[in-house]
Design a protein around this motif. Structure first.
Motif, PDB file in Angstrom:
ATOM      1  N   VAL A 240       0.833  -1.201   0.000  1.00  0.00           N
ATOM      2  CA  VAL A 240       0.000   0.000   0.000  1.00  0.00           C
ATOM      3  C   VAL A 240       0.870   1.255   0.000  1.00  0.00           C
ATOM      4  O   VAL A 240       0.538   2.259  -0.641  1.00  0.00           O
ATOM      5  CB  VAL A 240      -0.981  -0.017   1.192  1.00  0.00           C
ATOM      6  CG1 VAL A 240      -0.255   0.062   2.523  1.00  0.00           C
ATOM      7  CG2 VAL A 240      -2.004   1.093   1.084  1.00  0.00           C
ATOM      8  N   GLY A 244       1.401   4.006  -2.974  1.00  0.00           N
ATOM      9  CA  GLY A 244       1.315   5.434  -2.662  1.00  0.00           C
ATOM     10  C   GLY A 244       2.515   6.205  -3.165  1.00  0.00           C
ATOM     11  O   GLY A 244       2.390   7.330  -3.678  1.00  0.00           O
ATOM     12  N   TRP A 249       1.186  10.024  -3.693  1.00  0.00           N
ATOM     13  CA  TRP A 249       0.252  10.445  -2.657  1.00  0.00           C
ATOM     14  C   TRP A 249       1.001  10.913  -1.414  1.00  0.00           C
ATOM     15  O   TRP A 249       1.987  10.309  -1.005  1.00  0.00           O
ATOM     16  CB  TRP A 249      -0.677   9.301  -2.268  1.00  0.00           C
ATOM     17  CG  TRP A 249      -1.568   8.827  -3.379  1.00  0.00           C
ATOM     18  CD1 TRP A 249      -2.015   9.546  -4.445  1.00  0.00           C
ATOM     19  CD2 TRP A 249      -2.102   7.505  -3.543  1.00  0.00           C
ATOM     20  NE1 TRP A 249      -2.802   8.770  -5.259  1.00  0.00           N
ATOM     21  CE2 TRP A 249      -2.877   7.515  -4.729  1.00  0.00           C
ATOM     22  CE3 TRP A 249      -2.018   6.325  -2.809  1.00  0.00           C
ATOM     23  CZ2 TRP A 249      -3.544   6.381  -5.182  1.00  0.00           C
ATOM     24  CZ3 TRP A 249      -2.681   5.198  -3.265  1.00  0.00           C
ATOM     25  CH2 TRP A 249      -3.439   5.227  -4.433  1.00  0.00           C
ATOM     26  N   PRO A 253      -0.600   6.528   2.366  1.00  0.00           N
ATOM     27  CA  PRO A 253      -1.636   5.737   3.025  1.00  0.00           C
ATOM     28  C   PRO A 253      -1.019   4.534   3.731  1.00  0.00           C
ATOM     29  O   PRO A 253      -0.034   3.971   3.271  1.00  0.00           O
ATOM     30  CB  PRO A 253      -2.527   5.285   1.868  1.00  0.00           C
ATOM     31  CG  PRO A 253      -1.599   5.215   0.701  1.00  0.00           C
ATOM     32  CD  PRO A 253      -0.586   6.315   0.907  1.00  0.00           C
ATOM     33  N   ASP A 258      -7.687   3.936   3.255  1.00  0.00           N
ATOM     34  CA  ASP A 258      -7.127   5.243   2.891  1.00  0.00           C
ATOM     35  C   ASP A 258      -6.730   5.272   1.419  1.00  0.00           C
ATOM     36  O   ASP A 258      -6.952   6.270   0.714  1.00  0.00           O
ATOM     37  CB  ASP A 258      -5.906   5.552   3.762  1.00  0.00           C
ATOM     38  CG  ASP A 258      -6.283   5.934   5.183  1.00  0.00           C
ATOM     39  OD1 ASP A 258      -7.476   6.221   5.419  1.00  0.00           O
ATOM     40  OD2 ASP A 258      -5.387   5.922   6.047  1.00  0.00           O
ATOM     41  N   ALA A 259      -6.125   4.191   0.951  1.00  0.00           N
ATOM     42  CA  ALA A 259      -5.673   4.154  -0.443  1.00  0.00           C
ATOM     43  C   ALA A 259      -6.853   4.148  -1.411  1.00  0.00           C
ATOM     44  O   ALA A 259      -6.804   4.802  -2.463  1.00  0.00           O
ATOM     45  CB  ALA A 259      -4.789   2.933  -0.657  1.00  0.00           C
ATOM     46  N   ARG A 262      -8.168   7.485  -2.301  1.00  0.00           N
ATOM     47  CA  ARG A 262      -7.339   8.327  -3.167  1.00  0.00           C
ATOM     48  C   ARG A 262      -7.124   7.718  -4.546  1.00  0.00           C
ATOM     49  O   ARG A 262      -6.437   8.311  -5.381  1.00  0.00           O
ATOM     50  CB  ARG A 262      -5.972   8.530  -2.513  1.00  0.00           C
ATOM     51  CG  ARG A 262      -6.045   9.109  -1.112  1.00  0.00           C
ATOM     52  CD  ARG A 262      -4.648   9.479  -0.665  1.00  0.00           C
ATOM     53  NE  ARG A 262      -4.540   9.485   0.786  1.00  0.00           N
ATOM     54  CZ  ARG A 262      -3.427   9.740   1.444  1.00  0.00           C
ATOM     55  NH1 ARG A 262      -2.314  10.000   0.767  1.00  0.00           N
ATOM     56  NH2 ARG A 262      -3.392   9.737   2.758  1.00  0.00           N
ATOM     57  N   ALA A 263      -7.654   6.517  -4.780  1.00  0.00           N
ATOM     58  CA  ALA A 263      -7.269   5.757  -5.963  1.00  0.00           C
ATOM     59  C   ALA A 263      -8.081   6.086  -7.205  1.00  0.00           C
ATOM     60  O   ALA A 263      -7.838   5.494  -8.261  1.00  0.00           O
ATOM     61  CB  ALA A 263      -7.371   4.257  -5.670  1.00  0.00           C
ATOM     62  N   ILE A 546      -7.429  -2.429  -3.284  1.00  0.00           N
ATOM     63  CA  ILE A 546      -7.452  -0.985  -3.548  1.00  0.00           C
ATOM     64  C   ILE A 546      -8.075  -0.685  -4.905  1.00  0.00           C
ATOM     65  O   ILE A 546      -8.855   0.269  -5.045  1.00  0.00           O
ATOM     66  CB  ILE A 546      -6.009  -0.426  -3.472  1.00  0.00           C
ATOM     67  CG1 ILE A 546      -5.471  -0.521  -2.033  1.00  0.00           C
ATOM     68  CG2 ILE A 546      -5.962   1.030  -3.957  1.00  0.00           C
ATOM     69  CD1 ILE A 546      -3.976  -0.315  -1.937  1.00  0.00           C
TER      70      ILE A 546
END
Length: 563
Positions: A240, A244, A249, A253, A258-259, A262-263, A546
């Motif tokens: 992860v 990131g 990012w 993450p 969290d990932a 933002r993915a 993710i």
């Protein structure tokens, strides 16, 4: 609660300290994660907290380690037992009784707790760790992961104020690992227990840490900080974090959740691109053209054609209607499995599902109750060892079972002789898997992961057409896993069949053409890796979770697609 004051440890005969400049504090009621590559001294740091270093290991400890004010240099491990609970990398070394329930009670008996208190705590721990169904089982009959849960339970029952854990999830299936980590979270948050833990499988644990202590290289001083800050500079990091970093990012993450948030942009960039693998083709070798694979390693080029090759049937391994009973347990029932040349198969499933039993049957250590097993055209349990070793090799969960000599050089020389390989063949592979390990190193002085890599080199020296590995990444850091994957891919590209029992979903995603999922001794899924793991919440790798529903498995695939 735990205080290191300029601590260094130098073992007898060593020219340099294993660790030095260790100076940090673990506050009461926090979980601090100790990370770093294999062999940097993480186990030494943990041993200094329990008093095992130097009272048990020998060597010289300089500086000061205190736990709740007690100096571990002047207090032996038994004088810290009421305060510190320790689980090392090898659960078998902890056990002093024969059955699960007795083992959970033993530590409390040693401390003189009342019988009614002991009974209540045993029952609580059986429930917490999912061990109730195993309470009367002999420990020797349990799987490696079940034994690890028992070892953890045995230190929880006395309710220590400090827990020191070395690779606590290394032998656990994903669901069991989540259960154990949830228990640790509850102890930290609700009871104020202090936890210092070393773990290579950061994808499982980094999100639970309050702080991370990084040992970047042997002898370097640890750096302490918030998990995201340390992961930004750490040489070891989970997928992860790798994803990131690739996506740019910030902050990085630490969790799939969290990932995923933002993915969106990354998913848009990947739209229309294939989730192509950087591993050989997913189709079994018997049904598809031979995979091109990577260029052979220096070791495989050196060995090609120099070791004896056993006659090769159409399938290096064929299992038909196999059933195996171990003591009172029906370990396997009606297993059908064929493994083709060049194919890598990952056996997955919860602890106790029968993975190690199947490997043992393939290498002739167990006789079928019914059904048949053939390896390289012979029946393994009826074939003499010198003949069988030319057809199949097993790297067990406990590498010490294969290591008998006093030095790495002696182990390699014996492996070359036994395999009929060119002198230096085993040493070349050790150099590839364990750069920096010297010939005069005693195997007992290696870390658990390093010993496993040495055992793998010993087995691979014979270049068996069928290679079996039981939890091959237990104790390995990410860099060592990359080297292992490269070696195994090279072997598969040359036509070797590989079967590995693993709880490491990231390894299966990187390496396996096919996943066979076991439950209660039966096959419940068998197919291409992407098809099986994408459909499984427990066995899907982080990148798959993710970027779902797309069938991406690894960061390497994403990086290749974006480039």
């Amino acid at each position: 609660m735990i205080r290191f004051e300029n601590v260094s440890v130098t073992y007898d005969g060593a020219a340099e300290p294993t660790v030095q400049g260790v100076d940090f504090e673990v506050p009461e009621g926090e979980l601090v994660l100790l990370v770093g590559p294999s062999g940097v001294g993480k186990s030494t740091v943990l041993g200094a907290v329990s008093g095992l270093v130097p009272h048990f290991t020998g060597g010289t400890l300089r500086g000061r380690v205190t736990v709740a004010g007690r100096d571990t240099r002047t207090h032996k491990p038994r004088e810290l037992a009421d305060l510190v609970g320790t689980v090392g990398q090898d659960p078998l070394s902890h056990f002093v009784t024969d059955t699960v329930e007795d083992e959970l009670a033993y530590g409390m008996e040693s401390l003189g707790l009342a019988p009614d208190v002991m009974r209540r705590r045993v029952e609580e721990t059986l429930d917490l760790l999912g061990l109730a169904d195993l309470r009367d089982r002999p420990i020797a009959t349990l799987s490696g992961g079940q034994q690890q849960r028992v070892a953890i339970g045995s230190v929880l029952t006395p309710h220590p104020r400090v827990l020191v854990l070395d690779e606590p999830t290394s032998a656990l299936d994903p669901a069991a690992a989540e259960e154990v980590l949830a228990v640790l979270q509850r102890l930290v948050h609700d009871l104020g227990t202090t936890v210092l833990m070393a773990e290579h499988r950061l994808e499982r644990v980094v999100q639970y840490a309050d702080q991370v202590a990084l040992l970047a290289s042997p002898g370097s001083a640890p750096v302490l900080g918030a998990p995201a800050e340390i992961m930004a500079v750490s040489p070891v990091y989970p997928p992860v974090v790798d994803l990131g970093r690739l996506a740019g990012w910030s902050p990085l993450p630490l969790t799939v959740r969290d990932a995923r948030r933002r993915a969106g942009g990354l998913g848009d960039r990947l739209t229309g691109r294939d989730a192509t693998r950087d591993t050989p083709a997913l189709a079994p070798a018997a049904l598809a053209p031979a995979p091109a694979g990577p260029a052979p390693s220096a070791w495989s080029r050196r060995l090609r054609g120099k070791a004896p090759a056993a006659p090769g049937p159409a399938h290096p391994a064929e299992v038909r209607a196999l059933a195996v009973r171990r003591a009172r347990v029906q370990a396997l029932r009606h297993i059908d499995l064929a493994v083709a040349p060049g194919e890598t198969v990952a056996l997955m499933g919860r602890n106790g599902a029968g993975k190690s039993t199947l490997l043992s049957a393939l290498v002739g250590l167990l006789e079928p109750s019914s059904g048949s097993v053939r390896v390289g055209g012979v029946v393994p349990h009826r074939t003499a060892s010198p003949e069988l070793v030319r057809r199949v090799g097993l790297v067990p969960q406990e590498p010490r079972d294969l290591l008998y000599s006093d030095t790495v050089a002696a182990e390699c020389e014996a492996a070359d002789r036994d395999a009929g390989a060119a002198p230096g063949s085993c040493r070349a592979l050790v150099t590839e898997l364990l750069p920096g390990v010297t010939d005069d190193t005693h195997p007992r002085d290696l870390s658990e992961g390093q010993r496993l890599a040495l055992a793998l080199a010993v087995v691979l020296t014979a270049r068996p057409p069928l290679l079996l590995l039981d939890e091959p990444t237990r104790g390995l850091d990410y860099a060592a896993k990359v080297r292992l994957v490269a070696v195994l891919r090279g072997l598969a590209a040359e036509g070797h069949a590989i079967v590995l029992a693993t709880h490491d979903v990231e390894l299966a995603a990187e390496l396996a053409h096919r996943v066979v999922l076991l439950a209660d001794g039966e096959v419940i899924a068998d197919g291409p890796t992407a098809d099986v793991v994408v459909a499984s919440p427990s066995f899907a790798p982080q990148v798959t979770k993710i970027l779902a529903p797309r069938k991406w498995l690894t960061v390497a695939q994403v990086r290749e697609a974006l480039s």
